[in-house]
Scaffold this motif. Structure first.
Motif, PDB file in Angstrom:
ATOM      1  N   ASN A 361      97.774 -27.159  66.324  1.00 20.18           N
ATOM      2  CA  ASN A 361      98.485 -28.347  65.849  1.00 20.18           C
ATOM      3  C   ASN A 361      97.843 -28.961  64.602  1.00 20.18           C
ATOM      4  N   GLY A 362      96.788 -28.332  64.125  1.00 23.78           N
ATOM      5  CA  GLY A 362      96.127 -28.840  62.930  1.00 23.78           C
ATOM      6  C   GLY A 362      95.044 -29.852  63.198  1.00 23.78           C
ATOM      7  N   ASN A 363      94.719 -30.105  64.461  1.00 25.37           N
ATOM      8  CA  ASN A 363      93.656 -31.048  64.793  1.00 25.37           C
ATOM      9  C   ASN A 363      92.294 -30.401  64.527  1.00 25.37           C
ATOM     10  N   THR A 364      91.400 -31.162  63.933  1.00 20.69           N
ATOM     11  CA  THR A 364      90.085 -30.637  63.576  1.00 20.69           C
ATOM     12  C   THR A 364      88.987 -31.351  64.348  1.00 20.69           C
ATOM     13  N   THR A 365      87.820 -30.710  64.396  1.00 18.18           N
ATOM     14  CA  THR A 365      86.647 -31.313  65.028  1.00 18.18           C
ATOM     15  C   THR A 365      85.711 -31.838  63.947  1.00 18.18           C
ATOM     16  N   GLU A 366      84.704 -32.573  64.370  1.00 18.53           N
ATOM     17  CA  GLU A 366      83.716 -33.083  63.417  1.00 18.53           C
ATOM     18  C   GLU A 366      83.084 -31.904  62.680  1.00 18.53           C
ATOM     19  N   PRO A 367      83.035 -31.935  61.361  1.00 18.74           N
ATOM     20  CA  PRO A 367      82.562 -30.767  60.617  1.00 18.74           C
ATOM     21  C   PRO A 367      81.072 -30.524  60.807  1.00 18.74           C
ATOM     22  N   GLN A 368      80.695 -29.263  60.667  1.00 16.67           N
ATOM     23  CA  GLN A 368      79.305 -28.850  60.812  1.00 16.67           C
ATOM     24  C   GLN A 368      78.803 -28.329  59.478  1.00 16.67           C
ATOM     25  N   ASN A 369      77.685 -28.883  59.023  1.00 15.54           N
ATOM     26  CA  ASN A 369      77.062 -28.381  57.805  1.00 15.54           C
ATOM     27  C   ASN A 369      76.366 -27.059  58.128  1.00 15.54           C
ATOM     28  N   LEU A 370      76.504 -26.060  57.266  1.00 18.43           N
ATOM     29  CA  LEU A 370      75.972 -24.739  57.569  1.00 18.43           C
ATOM     30  C   LEU A 370      74.483 -24.608  57.293  1.00 18.43           C
ATOM     31  N   GLY A 371      73.827 -25.704  56.920  1.00 18.06           N
ATOM     32  CA  GLY A 371      72.372 -25.723  56.901  1.00 18.06           C
ATOM     33  C   GLY A 371      71.731 -24.914  55.792  1.00 18.06           C
ATOM     34  N   THR A 372      70.416 -24.782  55.877  1.00 15.25           N
ATOM     35  CA  THR A 372      69.631 -24.252  54.769  1.00 15.25           C
ATOM     36  C   THR A 372      69.719 -22.740  54.614  1.00 15.25           C
ATOM     37  N   SER A 373      70.249 -22.026  55.600  1.00 13.26           N
ATOM     38  CA  SER A 373      70.458 -20.594  55.385  1.00 13.26           C
ATOM     39  C   SER A 373      71.584 -20.362  54.392  1.00 13.26           C
ATOM     40  N   ILE A 374      72.441 -21.380  54.189  1.00 15.44           N
ATOM     41  CA  ILE A 374      73.556 -21.302  53.251  1.00 15.44           C
ATOM     42  C   ILE A 374      73.362 -22.307  52.111  1.00 15.44           C
ATOM     43  N   ASN A 375      73.136 -23.559  52.435  1.00 16.05           N
ATOM     44  CA  ASN A 375      73.151 -24.646  51.456  1.00 16.05           C
ATOM     45  C   ASN A 375      71.769 -24.949  50.880  1.00 16.05           C
ATOM     46  N   THR A 376      71.783 -25.485  49.653  1.00 13.56           N
ATOM     47  CA  THR A 376      70.558 -25.901  48.971  1.00 13.56           C
ATOM     48  C   THR A 376      70.763 -27.323  48.450  1.00 13.56           C
ATOM     49  N   GLY A 377      69.801 -27.816  47.689  1.00  7.55           N
ATOM     50  CA  GLY A 377      69.939 -29.130  47.082  1.00  7.55           C
ATOM     51  C   GLY A 377      70.897 -29.143  45.911  1.00  7.55           C
ATOM     52  N   GLU A 378      71.316 -27.953  45.438  1.00 12.58           N
ATOM     53  CA  GLU A 378      72.294 -27.856  44.359  1.00 12.58           C
ATOM     54  C   GLU A 378      73.690 -27.654  44.955  1.00 12.58           C
ATOM     55  N   ASN A 379      74.607 -27.050  44.194  1.00 12.82           N
ATOM     56  CA  ASN A 379      75.993 -26.915  44.651  1.00 12.82           C
ATOM     57  C   ASN A 379      76.247 -25.559  45.302  1.00 12.82           C
ATOM     58  N   GLU A 380      76.942 -25.598  46.442  1.00 15.36           N
ATOM     59  CA  GLU A 380      77.482 -24.405  47.092  1.00 15.36           C
ATOM     60  C   GLU A 380      78.984 -24.617  47.263  1.00 15.36           C
ATOM     61  N   ILE A 381      79.784 -23.672  46.787  1.00 13.44           N
ATOM     62  CA  ILE A 381      81.233 -23.839  46.774  1.00 13.44           C
ATOM     63  C   ILE A 381      81.913 -22.515  47.121  1.00 13.44           C
ATOM     64  N   THR A 382      83.230 -22.521  47.179  1.00 13.62           N
ATOM     65  CA  THR A 382      84.138 -21.376  47.335  1.00 13.62           C
ATOM     66  C   THR A 382      83.744 -20.435  48.463  1.00 13.62           C
ATOM     67  N   PRO A 383      83.753 -20.888  49.724  1.00 16.45           N
ATOM     68  CA  PRO A 383      83.432 -19.992  50.840  1.00 16.45           C
ATOM     69  C   PRO A 383      84.545 -18.968  51.082  1.00 16.45           C
ATOM     70  N   PHE A 384      84.137 -17.783  51.524  1.00 16.85           N
ATOM     71  CA  PHE A 384      85.065 -16.729  51.940  1.00 16.85           C
ATOM     72  C   PHE A 384      84.420 -15.989  53.094  1.00 16.85           C
ATOM     73  N   TYR A 385      85.106 -15.955  54.250  1.00 13.77           N
ATOM     74  CA  TYR A 385      84.552 -15.311  55.448  1.00 13.77           C
ATOM     75  C   TYR A 385      85.222 -13.960  55.647  1.00 13.77           C
ATOM     76  N   HIS A 386      84.401 -12.907  55.656  1.00 14.00           N
ATOM     77  CA  HIS A 386      84.895 -11.543  55.861  1.00 14.00           C
ATOM     78  C   HIS A 386      84.774 -11.212  57.343  1.00 14.00           C
ATOM     79  N   ASP A 387      85.921 -11.166  58.019  1.00 15.64           N
ATOM     80  CA  ASP A 387      85.926 -11.062  59.477  1.00 15.64           C
ATOM     81  C   ASP A 387      85.336  -9.751  59.980  1.00 15.64           C
ATOM     82  N   ASN A 388      85.636  -8.645  59.327  1.00 15.31           N
ATOM     83  CA  ASN A 388      85.173  -7.345  59.821  1.00 15.31           C
ATOM     84  C   ASN A 388      83.659  -7.255  59.897  1.00 15.31           C
ATOM     85  N   THR A 389      82.981  -7.834  58.934  1.00 17.28           N
ATOM     86  CA  THR A 389      81.517  -7.749  58.893  1.00 17.28           C
ATOM     87  C   THR A 389      80.844  -9.059  59.286  1.00 17.28           C
TER      88      THR A 389
END
Length: 707
Positions: A361-389
């Motif tokens: 129905n389009g209802n969302t949960t409170e978002p989760q930050n993906l933490g330091t394995s992904i994010n840094t103090g600079e900019n992280e943008i344009t995510p793309f999740y490859h399901d097979n891998t």
């Protein structure tokens, strides 16, 4: 209504300001204001005018797509490019430093480099980090050796390890070394700019798969309707407003004419970009931005009912937080996870990658930050999740790379139930410029990346602005190949075992089970396919089996696996199961004993061709018949536990021996002794005697048959 409301005031200020002959002080204020407002090419104009009194009516403009800088081409003067003054006064030196910063922030690193050279020749205390930014400009211009030297000199001159830019310089030097290392360039990957059908207008970016032959992307381009058919005059800023486009791929790999999305998702007043459609084709997410307020950047959703797209609506506060930017939506294949980038509170700094769960129905949960394995103090943008891998790709400006924003990838780790540390995708996918919006197909062979790595010649200006516009590039990778090979050895002698059998079982049952026979040198090899998790078992007559796991699932590059096996010879005698204990005068297994027997269960599952005898022994103390009966009950107790946990009863024979088979152990001199009652009684040490009685009270197994 045509898109008229965007940035008309910039042109007015430029033309009118020059026409009315503002003072240098007023022009400096206008340039400084333009810098604060992110209108960097306007700042270039004002600062340049102070130095060179450019003719009235000539202008350069900045249009914030949210992904790049673009320019309106003014009329060039007869001299073309401008150059720094050779003998500037104190006020002009300040302007030189400001102009260098303006060129850099306008993504014109070629001119930035030139003006930082002049700035460094004429230092000013107001600009202590000019050499650092000079190094940044050199990096973007692919001059990595020179950039590294500039950062080293900056640190020497600065001398404060706690300074922010001192620390950043350390990272940038590492990035220069990374870029210079040939191992970080993937020789078999090709990247080519797509044709003008896709890369038309002032920008194109974010190409996404809808199906195998249908794609969707964002672009700013002029409507191709002939002027004679227009109902009103074409607005000059039309080519700078972003819309959503679709394109169909032909069987021969070419593309048909790109068409504006045929439903009412593209608005007249806002930018629409970075779009993704669910796998079932019924839900569409995209970014919408107010061109007059860069902070008004939100993610919208539209759903299809009765083959009609409903009017888009902004997502709730879990995605769009008031006063902060949210953009770049991406949906997982199963449609339950929405990834996006945002500078909302709670992140690591700048734009971060977040995820939220979304229901039907389009209802969302409170978002989760993906933490330091992904994010840094600079900019992280344009995510793309490859399901097979199970791999998340994204663009980052805060990690070791080639200079600008780079594509990174992080694979989901089932053991820690989180993402592994991000890894740079390497060149040529990445360049010294800004690379983003990476996507690739299921087989990891064909994909797309957005990049501003090439200059846009048609957008050059009177200030010799080296404009770099975002364009879409096609990626081609070779088919992934996986091979496994190895040897089978005797564990004790390290000699090869010819003719050993190596079995392969796909735990997901997508691939038929099969087996190989090692050659006369104990060697085997086999080509594998992607997305497998294989259980391997090596066996040979008169040996216990050995096992291994090999996984091609989640791998993003071809790989040769090496897996050797070491088989243990089946002994002629019994094998004691250390640590098996029972309640006093009872056949009941203690909890600790069951844990030990769980290891035996795993062993018997691996060696499924064995039939064994479970033996139970007692010491010589007590009645002979009682000891024999107790040992039989204890052996049966072990067999019952093994059967209850899946071992076929026909493979197990319980046998109690009471005190009739004393244990055999090596003595201190190395010879084998039998722990008979007489031998134990002759031991003077009471503690040692009790130890030997315990050795006799043992549970063991003996191999009866090997099928």
């Amino acid at each position: 209504m045509m898109k008229r409301i965007f940035a008309y005031c910039f042109l007015y200020f430029v033309v009118q300001g020059v026409a009315f002959g503002q003072t240098n002080k007023e022009l400096l204020k206008l340039g400084d204001a333009a810098m604060v407002n992110g209108q960097y090419t306007n700042a270039v104009h004002y600062y340049s005018y102070i130095l060179f009194k450019i003719q009235s009516g000539e202008d350069a403009m900045y249009y914030p797509f949210g992904v790049e800088t673009a320019y309106k081409e003014p009329v060039k003067d007869e001299n073309g490019a401008i150059a720094p003054p050779s003998d500037p006064n104190e006020k002009e030196i300040r302007v030189i430093h400001k102009l260098a910063d303006a060129y850099r922030l306008a993504d014109d690193y070629a001119n930035a480099e030139k003006w930082y050279v002049s700035a460094l020749e004429h230092p000013n205390e107001e600009f202590p980090y000019a050499k650092y930014f000079y190094g940044i400009s050199l990096m973007y211009n692919e001059k990595f050796e020179e950039a590294k030297k500039a950062f080293e000199e900056f640190q020497t001159e600065n001398g404060d390890p706690d300074n922010k830019y001192y620390k950043l310089a350390t990272d940038k030097m590492a990035s220069c070394q990374f870029a210079l290392n040939p191992i970080n360039t993937k020789d078999k990957v090709s990247v080519s700019k797509m044709d003008d059908n896709i890369n038309k207008g002032s920008t194109s970016f974010g190409l996404q798969f809808v199906s195998d032959d249908f794609l969707i992307f964002s672009s700013a381009r002029t409507d191709e309707t002939p002027d004679s058919l227009l109902t009103e005059e074409r607005h000059p800023l039309e080519m700078y407003m972003l819309d959503i486009y679709t394109v169909k791929k032909n069987e021969d790999g070419t593309y048909q004419k790109a068409e504006k999305f045929p439903y009412e998702l593209n608005s007249a007043e806002y930018h629409e970009g970075s779009v993704v459609i669910s796998n079932d084709g019924n839900v569409l997410f995209f970014t919408r931005m107010d061109p007059n307020n860069i902070n008004e950047t939100k993610i919208y959703v539209s759903r299809k009912y009765n083959n009609q797209w409903m009017p888009p609506r902004p997502m709730d506060n879990n995605v769009n937080m008031s006063g902060f930017r949210s953009k770049n939506p991406h949906l997982s294949g199963d449609g339950t996870t929405l990834f996006f980038s945002s500078n909302r509170p709670g992140g690591e700094g700048g734009m971060d990658i977040w995820q939220t769960t979304i229901d039907a129905n389009g209802n969302t949960t409170e978002p989760q930050n993906l933490g330091t394995s992904i994010n840094t103090g600079e900019n992280e943008i344009t995510p793309f999740y490859h399901d097979n891998t199970k791999t998340l790709y994204f663009s980052s400006g805060g990690r070791i790379g080639f200079g600008g924003m780079d594509i990174f990838m992080s694979t989901w780790n089932d053991e820690i139930e989180w993402y592994n540390q991000a890894v740079n995708a390497g060149a040529p996918i990445n360049s010294s410029r800004d690379d983003s919006y990476f996507v690739i197909d299921e087989k990891l062979q064909n994909g797309f990346v957005t990049s501003d790595r090439e200059a846009c010649q048609e957008c050059d200006s009177i200030y010799n602005l080296q404009v770099h516009c975002n364009r879409i590039y096609e990626i081609s990778r070779p088919e992934m190949k996986f091979y496994i090979s190895g040897y089978v050895y005797d564990m004790a002698t390290n000699e090869v075992i010819p003719g050993a059998k190596v079995e392969f079982k796909d735990v997901s049952y997508k691939w038929d089970h099969f087996e190989l026979i090692a050659d006369e040198n104990g060697y085997y090899e086999k080509e594998l396919i992607p997305n497998l998790e294989l259980f391997m078992r090596a066996s040979q007559k008169d040996y216990f089996a050995d096992k291994a796991i090999v996984i091609t699932k989640g791998k993003t590059e071809s790989k040769n696996f090496t897996q050797d096996f070491y088989l243990e010879k089946i002994p002629k005698g019994e094998i004691t199961i250390e640590g098996i204990e029972y309640d006093f005068d009872s056949a009941n297994l203690r909890p600790e004993s069951k844990k030990i027997l769980d290891n035996l269960i795993e062993f018997l599952e691996l060696n499924s061709n064995l039939k064994i005898e479970i033996r139970s022994h007692t010491d010589e103390r007590g009645n002979d018949n009682y000891n024999l009966n107790l040992s039989e009950r204890r052996a049966q107790s072990v067999v019952d536990y093994l059967v209850d946990n899946g071992i076929p009863r026909e493979r197990l024979v319980p046998k109690g021996y009471g005190e009739t088979m004393p244990a055999e152990i090596p003595s201190e001199s190395g010879e084998i002794v039998t722990l008979t009652p007489d031998y134990i009684r002759a031991i003077p040490n009471e503690e040692k005697r009790e130890e030997y009685h315990q050795r006799n009270r043992r549970t063991a197994f003996f191999v009866l048959e090997q099928n």
